[in-house]
Design a protein around this motif. Structure first.
Motif, PDB file in Angstrom:
ATOM      1  N   LEU A   1       0.874  -1.120  -0.056  1.00 42.24           N
ATOM      2  CA  LEU A   1       0.129  -0.020   0.193  1.00 42.24           C
ATOM      3  C   LEU A   1       0.941   1.414   0.095  1.00 42.24           C
ATOM      4  CD1 LEU A   1      -2.592   1.724   0.550  1.00 42.24           C
ATOM      5  CD2 LEU A   1      -2.348   1.191   3.112  1.00 42.24           C
ATOM      6  N   VAL A   2       1.945   1.277   0.967  1.00 42.78           N
ATOM      7  CA  VAL A   2       2.796   2.290   1.222  1.00 42.78           C
ATOM      8  C   VAL A   2       3.515   2.684  -0.114  1.00 42.78           C
ATOM      9  CG1 VAL A   2       4.581   3.645   2.365  1.00 42.78           C
ATOM     10  CG2 VAL A   2       2.728   2.298   3.563  1.00 42.78           C
TER      11      VAL A   2
ATOM     12  N   TYR B   1      10.466   7.608   1.733  1.00 40.30           N
ATOM     13  CA  TYR B   1      10.300   6.349   1.748  1.00 40.30           C
ATOM     14  C   TYR B   1      11.416   5.408   1.329  1.00 40.30           C
ATOM     15  CZ  TYR B   1       8.397   1.602   1.025  1.00 40.30           C
ATOM     16  OH  TYR B   1       8.042   0.451   0.914  1.00 40.30           O
ATOM     17  N   LEU B   2      12.240   5.756   0.579  1.00 37.67           N
ATOM     18  CA  LEU B   2      13.697   5.238   0.107  1.00 37.67           C
ATOM     19  C   LEU B   2      14.475   5.419   0.977  1.00 37.67           C
ATOM     20  CD1 LEU B   2      13.426   5.582  -3.701  1.00 37.67           C
ATOM     21  CD2 LEU B   2      12.791   3.343  -2.584  1.00 37.67           C
ATOM     22  N   ASP B   3      14.435   6.383   1.928  1.00 37.96           N
ATOM     23  CA  ASP B   3      15.527   6.575   2.872  1.00 37.96           C
ATOM     24  C   ASP B   3      15.279   5.905   4.089  1.00 37.96           C
ATOM     25  OD1 ASP B   3      17.213   8.435   1.456  1.00 37.96           O
ATOM     26  OD2 ASP B   3      16.470  10.402   2.186  1.00 37.96           O
ATOM     27  N   GLY B   4      14.164   5.205   3.980  1.00 43.13           N
ATOM     28  CA  GLY B   4      13.743   4.308   5.203  1.00 43.13           C
ATOM     29  C   GLY B   4      12.863   5.114   6.258  1.00 43.13           C
ATOM     30  N   GLU B   5      12.225   6.102   5.935  1.00 40.59           N
ATOM     31  CA  GLU B   5      11.516   6.744   6.918  1.00 40.59           C
ATOM     32  C   GLU B   5       9.942   6.099   6.853  1.00 40.59           C
ATOM     33  OE1 GLU B   5       9.476  11.052   7.065  1.00 40.59           O
ATOM     34  OE2 GLU B   5      11.158  11.251   6.275  1.00 40.59           O
ATOM     35  N   THR B   6       9.224   6.138   8.003  1.00 35.88           N
ATOM     36  CA  THR B   6       7.897   5.889   7.976  1.00 35.88           C
ATOM     37  C   THR B   6       7.104   6.941   8.088  1.00 35.88           C
ATOM     38  OG1 THR B   6       8.629   4.187   9.706  1.00 35.88           O
ATOM     39  CG2 THR B   6       6.214   4.501   9.502  1.00 35.88           C
ATOM     40  N   ILE B   7       6.312   6.878   6.645  1.00 32.29           N
ATOM     41  CA  ILE B   7       5.396   8.073   6.375  1.00 32.29           C
ATOM     42  C   ILE B   7       4.134   7.992   7.267  1.00 32.29           C
ATOM     43  CG2 ILE B   7       4.266   9.110   4.549  1.00 32.29           C
ATOM     44  CD1 ILE B   7       7.183   8.765   3.851  1.00 32.29           C
ATOM     45  N   PRO B   8       3.864   9.165   7.782  1.00 30.03           N
ATOM     46  CA  PRO B   8       2.847   9.182   8.790  1.00 30.03           C
ATOM     47  C   PRO B   8       1.571   8.988   7.881  1.00 30.03           C
ATOM     48  CG  PRO B   8       4.203  11.215   8.844  1.00 30.03           C
ATOM     49  CD  PRO B   8       4.723  10.272   7.861  1.00 30.03           C
ATOM     50  N   ARG B   9       0.617   8.488   8.765  1.00 28.17           N
ATOM     51  CA  ARG B   9      -0.683   8.131   7.990  1.00 28.17           C
ATOM     52  C   ARG B   9      -1.493   9.350   7.405  1.00 28.17           C
ATOM     53  NH1 ARG B   9      -5.675   5.837  11.370  1.00 28.17           N
ATOM     54  NH2 ARG B   9      -7.041   7.073  10.295  1.00 28.17           N
ATOM     55  N   HIS B  10      -1.572  10.529   7.951  1.00 27.76           N
ATOM     56  CA  HIS B  10      -2.320  11.262   7.365  1.00 27.76           C
ATOM     57  C   HIS B  10      -1.844  11.922   6.112  1.00 27.76           C
ATOM     58  CE1 HIS B  10       0.738  14.064   9.599  1.00 27.76           C
ATOM     59  NE2 HIS B  10       0.448  14.894   8.423  1.00 27.76           N
ATOM     60  N   GLU B  11      -0.370  11.622   5.998  1.00 25.42           N
ATOM     61  CA  GLU B  11       0.347  12.057   4.757  1.00 25.42           C
ATOM     62  C   GLU B  11       0.032  11.092   3.665  1.00 25.42           C
ATOM     63  OE1 GLU B  11       4.287  13.716   4.034  1.00 25.42           O
ATOM     64  OE2 GLU B  11       4.288  13.787   6.585  1.00 25.42           O
ATOM     65  N   LEU B  12       0.073   9.972   3.904  1.00 32.95           N
ATOM     66  CA  LEU B  12      -0.303   8.820   3.050  1.00 32.95           C
ATOM     67  C   LEU B  12      -1.745   9.058   2.735  1.00 32.95           C
ATOM     68  CD1 LEU B  12       1.181   5.496   4.552  1.00 32.95           C
ATOM     69  CD2 LEU B  12       2.007   6.654   2.771  1.00 32.95           C
ATOM     70  N   GLU B  13      -2.747   9.367   3.520  1.00 34.71           N
ATOM     71  CA  GLU B  13      -4.110   9.346   3.219  1.00 34.71           C
ATOM     72  C   GLU B  13      -4.231  10.637   2.055  1.00 34.71           C
ATOM     73  OE1 GLU B  13      -6.914   7.453   6.462  1.00 34.71           O
ATOM     74  OE2 GLU B  13      -6.355   9.832   6.954  1.00 34.71           O
ATOM     75  N   GLU B  14      -3.559  11.854   2.214  1.00 35.89           N
ATOM     76  CA  GLU B  14      -3.689  13.020   1.596  1.00 35.89           C
ATOM     77  C   GLU B  14      -2.989  12.632   0.149  1.00 35.89           C
ATOM     78  OE1 GLU B  14      -1.752  16.131   3.367  1.00 35.89           O
ATOM     79  OE2 GLU B  14      -2.908  16.305   5.193  1.00 35.89           O
ATOM     80  N   SER B  15      -1.951  11.957   0.253  1.00 36.90           N
ATOM     81  CA  SER B  15      -1.117  11.461  -1.026  1.00 36.90           C
ATOM     82  C   SER B  15      -2.134  10.662  -1.941  1.00 36.90           C
ATOM     83  CB  SER B  15       0.085  10.917  -0.650  1.00 36.90           C
ATOM     84  OG  SER B  15       0.914  10.616  -1.687  1.00 36.90           O
ATOM     85  N   LEU B  16      -2.852   9.668  -1.189  1.00 31.72           N
ATOM     86  CA  LEU B  16      -3.691   8.788  -1.830  1.00 31.72           C
ATOM     87  C   LEU B  16      -4.692   9.621  -2.649  1.00 31.72           C
ATOM     88  CD1 LEU B  16      -4.621   5.612  -2.434  1.00 31.72           C
ATOM     89  CD2 LEU B  16      -6.153   6.267  -0.235  1.00 31.72           C
ATOM     90  N   ALA B  17      -5.455  10.512  -1.999  1.00 30.31           N
ATOM     91  CA  ALA B  17      -6.493  11.117  -2.599  1.00 30.31           C
ATOM     92  C   ALA B  17      -5.907  12.104  -3.838  1.00 30.31           C
ATOM     93  CB  ALA B  17      -7.212  12.181  -1.596  1.00 30.31           C
ATOM     94  N   SER B  18      -4.892  12.924  -3.563  1.00 28.14           N
ATOM     95  CA  SER B  18      -4.434  13.617  -5.070  1.00 28.14           C
ATOM     96  C   SER B  18      -3.673  12.651  -5.901  1.00 28.14           C
ATOM     97  CB  SER B  18      -3.251  14.568  -4.303  1.00 28.14           C
ATOM     98  OG  SER B  18      -2.205  13.959  -3.707  1.00 28.14           O
ATOM     99  N   GLY B  19      -3.174  11.379  -5.435  1.00 22.72           N
ATOM    100  CA  GLY B  19      -2.757  10.203  -6.384  1.00 22.72           C
ATOM    101  C   GLY B  19      -3.911   9.732  -7.211  1.00 22.72           C
ATOM    102  N   VAL B  20      -4.980   9.574  -6.671  1.00 25.44           N
ATOM    103  CA  VAL B  20      -6.146   9.041  -7.295  1.00 25.44           C
ATOM    104  C   VAL B  20      -6.587   9.974  -8.333  1.00 25.44           C
ATOM    105  CG1 VAL B  20      -8.526   8.124  -7.006  1.00 25.44           C
ATOM    106  CG2 VAL B  20      -6.785   7.229  -5.553  1.00 25.44           C
ATOM    107  N   ALA B  21      -6.808  11.335  -8.007  1.00 24.52           N
ATOM    108  CA  ALA B  21      -7.384  12.301  -8.646  1.00 24.52           C
ATOM    109  C   ALA B  21      -6.318  12.514  -9.796  1.00 24.52           C
ATOM    110  CB  ALA B  21      -7.510  13.556  -8.014  1.00 24.52           C
ATOM    111  N   ALA B  22      -5.076  12.475  -9.914  1.00 26.91           N
ATOM    112  CA  ALA B  22      -4.106  12.662 -10.786  1.00 26.91           C
ATOM    113  C   ALA B  22      -4.035  11.408 -11.612  1.00 26.91           C
ATOM    114  CB  ALA B  22      -2.856  13.056 -10.277  1.00 26.91           C
ATOM    115  N   GLY B  23      -4.820  10.218 -11.556  1.00 28.47           N
ATOM    116  CA  GLY B  23      -4.957   9.175 -12.425  1.00 28.47           C
ATOM    117  C   GLY B  23      -3.258   8.493 -12.141  1.00 28.47           C
ATOM    118  N   ALA B  24      -2.518   8.584 -11.014  1.00 25.85           N
ATOM    119  CA  ALA B  24      -1.209   7.987 -10.741  1.00 25.85           C
ATOM    120  C   ALA B  24      -1.422   6.918  -9.906  1.00 25.85           C
ATOM    121  CB  ALA B  24      -0.212   8.971 -10.443  1.00 25.85           C
ATOM    122  N   VAL B  25      -2.473   7.011  -8.791  1.00 24.92           N
ATOM    123  CA  VAL B  25      -2.129   5.963  -7.639  1.00 24.92           C
ATOM    124  C   VAL B  25      -3.733   5.307  -7.650  1.00 24.92           C
ATOM    125  CG1 VAL B  25      -2.524   5.639  -5.115  1.00 24.92           C
ATOM    126  CG2 VAL B  25      -0.896   7.217  -6.110  1.00 24.92           C
TER     127      VAL B  25
END
Ligand code: GDP
Length: 679
Positions: free
Chosen positions: A216-217, A231-255
């Protein structure tokens, strides 16, 4: 029905391979949202979206259907799109009209030919996509395998947001990978949605939860360069950032979020309904529609404050309800009785009553706002693809050109009564079905239907019988052969009738020579000294042309001949245009007998697009059909396009054969290229 604002509309198409469960899922979404009391069944022919008799008897969606559902204040227009390749026209229409595609994948079959077609078509439009792994309650359903298949075919950006609880008949709930919660469903009720309870994730699923959570991540960060780096640097991405990124990624046709459900049992379906509301952009948040205004292109944003503009996506014809046009409101607010202009025909169209369609049912609405769909009756000359615009604003929605139908089938009316009604009935069917073409072949005297495949052909003939009471029989498609001369020849013929009164007299000498393929016919006048008076030479040429059209020794029209008239004789009283025309025909026929004739067959230029792995077999098959391959080149994804010249007679059943060879993934387009000698 209450009115809705543009920002509270979601337009969603359910697409994918036929049999993946789209119609059942639409039914289940209607129930889960409280918009329908009890789900109908495909087998009993009682669903909202499959209502045509031809659909019920085949248990197959043939036609685009629409059903709105309400999730709280939000109106979700669900478009159930036929998955069968023959009905791809509706796929294009639906995807052009929605803001999100739900790619329905069967958990038993994984990604199939039309799943890929739908994906590709949505990707070309840059359309947001959600993938649903459906039928998880079925025997041999395999979530892991289906997900691996989806990830390998559709690549980066595929982000599973759920995990199933239980498998096959034991499929009873889903894990939410964002919330780290498990939702389990109670037994199916007699009517209404299934009850669900949410709690902690069962221990035995923790390990697989971890694996899928990583996927998922990975899928989400793909849409965002900065997140990918962290993410590639090994950081754990906080959930709210993932959720925001999911919404904008879906709208952009990328996720592309992946969900789990069973349309039949209802497990997971309420969650899908809510996710559609959350992730599907409202029509006013999508890029503007491009319209043509004369030679210029304009962009029309989906704005209820704009000019009223409608794009007709579909015309449904029914014996009882008459013709109903389904249109999308591109901008403005449409009122009953509004008068708009059809940009193609330039005729006024009064809209009369506005209605909303749910399957085949209609209900009146007081207005239709930008972004919504509306059903219109009593439009006069409006066809699918037409734009209705205000007077003085002649804009039309820019549409991609469509290829001519790939398959031709010949039909003949079963009786005289059928013959009388046939053409007008076919005309009506064509108006409603953009994939259908009809022509009368004057050479073979056949009525030929251009269809997109065998099933489309069969459905068309059934509709003809059911709606218009016209019975036809299929016959083999006649191939339009030609003939030409085998060598040069010279002849002289006399036409003479001089017994009493005004007679007939003409002598014509002709030389015939072969021309190159496709050069047709030339006529030269080399008569000297007035042997044939000038005014009679057009009559000689006419006589030759008539003899050529009438056919040579094999009975086919004669082509590719140079004819020279170099001598003849006339009579001052008895010669006439008529006598020279007849002499011209006689001389040509005699020359043809002397020169000998060869039969020519039509050769088509065929473009076949197939998956790479099927290329070898397709090439072998083209050779077996006497095809000459001109070249191959890479097309989208793993597809290859082969161009070949193939005798048209060998293509009569190619649509079905190609489907069999490529498992439904092959496509072809054939156009007449030239005539060539039959070996
Ligand atoms: P469509 O062609 O994609 O619209 O698929 P349908 O909705 O017509 O379903 C095809 C067949 O699969 C029908 O026999 C359905 O009853 C069956 N089906 C659909 N959804 C499910 C599901 O979630 N579980 C099971 N077990 N069968 C299903």
């Amino acid at each position: 029905m209450s009115n809705v604002s543009t920002s509270n509309i979601r337009n969603v198409a359910l697409v994918g391979h036929h049999g993946a469960g789209k119609t059942t899922l639409a039914e289940s979404l209607l129930v889960a949202s409280g918009s329908l009391e009890r789900a109908g069944s495909i087998e009993r022919g009682s669903t909202v979206c499959d209502f045509e008799p031809e659909e019920i008897s085949r248990q197959l969606s043939i036609s685009l259907a629409i059903a709105p559902m309400w999730v709280d204040e939000v109106k979700v227009n669900l478009l159930d799109v036929p998955g069968y390749a023959d009905f791809a026209v509706d796929l294009g229409e639906a995807l052009a009209a929605v803001d999100l595609a739900v790619i329905v994948v069967s958990a038993t079959d994984g990604v199939q030919a039309q799943t890929e077609d739908a994906w590709r078509a949505a990707a070309e439009l840059g359309l947001p996509r959600v993938v649903v792994i459906n039928k998880l309650d079925r025997e041999r359903a395999d979530f892991d395998r289906a997900l691996a298949d989806i990830r390998s075919r559709f690549g980066a950006g595929v982000a599973p947001v759920e995990l199933p609880i239980g498998s096959e008949q034991g499929f009873c709930g889903v894990i939410d990978l964002f919330d780290d919660t498990a939702t389990t469903y109670g037994p199916p009720p007699a009517s209404g949605p299934r009850s669900a309870t949410t709690g902690p994730i069962p221990e035995d699923l923790a390990a697989s939860e971890h694996v899928v959570h990583e996927q998922l991540v990975e899928g989400i960060v793909v849409g965002d360069d900065e997140l990918t780096a962290r993410y590639l640097d090994g950081e754990t991405i906080p959930r709210h950032e993932l959720e925001e990124s999911l919404a904008s990624g879906v709208a952009a046709g990328a996720v592309f979020p992946v969900l789990c459900c069973s349309g039949l049992s209802g497990v997971g379906v309420d969650r899908l309904a809510r996710l559609l509301v959350e992730l599907c952009p409202s029509p006013d948040r999508r890029p503007p529609v491009t319209v043509t205004a004369g030679d210029t292109l304009q962009e029309v944003p989906c704005d209820p404050g704009g000019q009223p503009l409608l794009a007709v996506c579909k015309v449904l014809a029914d014996q009882h309800t008459g013709r109903i046009a389904l249109a999308k409101v591109l901008s403005g607010v449409i009122q009953p009785d509004e008068v708009l202009v059809n940009t193609r025909t330039r005729a006024d169209e009064r809209l009369h009553l506005l209605e909303q369609l749910r399957g085949k049912e209609v209900s009146p609405v007081s207005e239709a706002v930008a972004g919504d769909f509306v059903a219109l009756r009593r439009l006069n000359g409006t066809l699918p693809g037409d734009t209705l615009a205000p007077k003085g604003m002649p804009v039309a929605v820019a549409r991609p050109g469509t290829d001519p139908p790939p398959l031709s089938i010949a039909i003949r009316p079963a009786s005289h009564t059928d013959e009388d009604k046939l053409m007008s009935a076919l005309q009506r069917l064509c108006e409603e079905d953009p994939a259908l073409a009809v022509r009368r072949d004057d050479e073979t005297h056949q009525t030929v239907l251009g269809v997109s495949g065998e099933v489309h052909g069969a459905v068309t003939l059934e509709r003809l019988a059911r709606r218009y009471h016209v019975t036809v029989e299929r016959e083999d498609l006649a191939v339009a052969y030609r003939e030409t001369i085998a060598s040069p020849a010279e002849t002289q013929e006399t036409y003479k009738k001089q017994t009493g009164g005004h007679g007939q007299y003409a002598v014509v000498r002709l030389r015939v020579e072969p021309l190159g393929r496709g050069e047709g016919f030339t006529f030269h006048d080399e008569v000297v000294g007035g042997a044939i008076p000038r005014q009679y030479l057009p009559a000689v040429e006419k006589g030759v042309r008539e003899a050529m059209a009438h056919g040579g020794p094999h009975g086919y029209p004669v082509v590719d001949v140079a004819v020279t008239c170099d001598d003849g004789k006339h009579h001052p009283v008895d010669s006439s245009e008529m006598s020279f025309k007849t002499a011209g025909s006689l001389a040509f026929n005699a020359a043809l007998r002397k020169a000998g004739s060869v039969v020519l067959e039509p050769i088509s230029r065929v473009e076949v697009t197939v998956p790479g792995e099927a290329q070898g077999e397709v090439l072998g098959d083209l050779h077996a059909r006497r095809g000459r391959v001109q070249g191959t080149q890479g097309a989208a994804g793993d597809l290859q396009t082969i161009v070949a010249l193939v005798p048209t007679a060998e293509l009569v059943r190619y649509a079905a054969d190609l489907r069999a060879i490529t498992g439904g993934r092959g496509r072809f387009r054939a156009t007449h290229d030239h005539y060539d000698v039959v070996p």
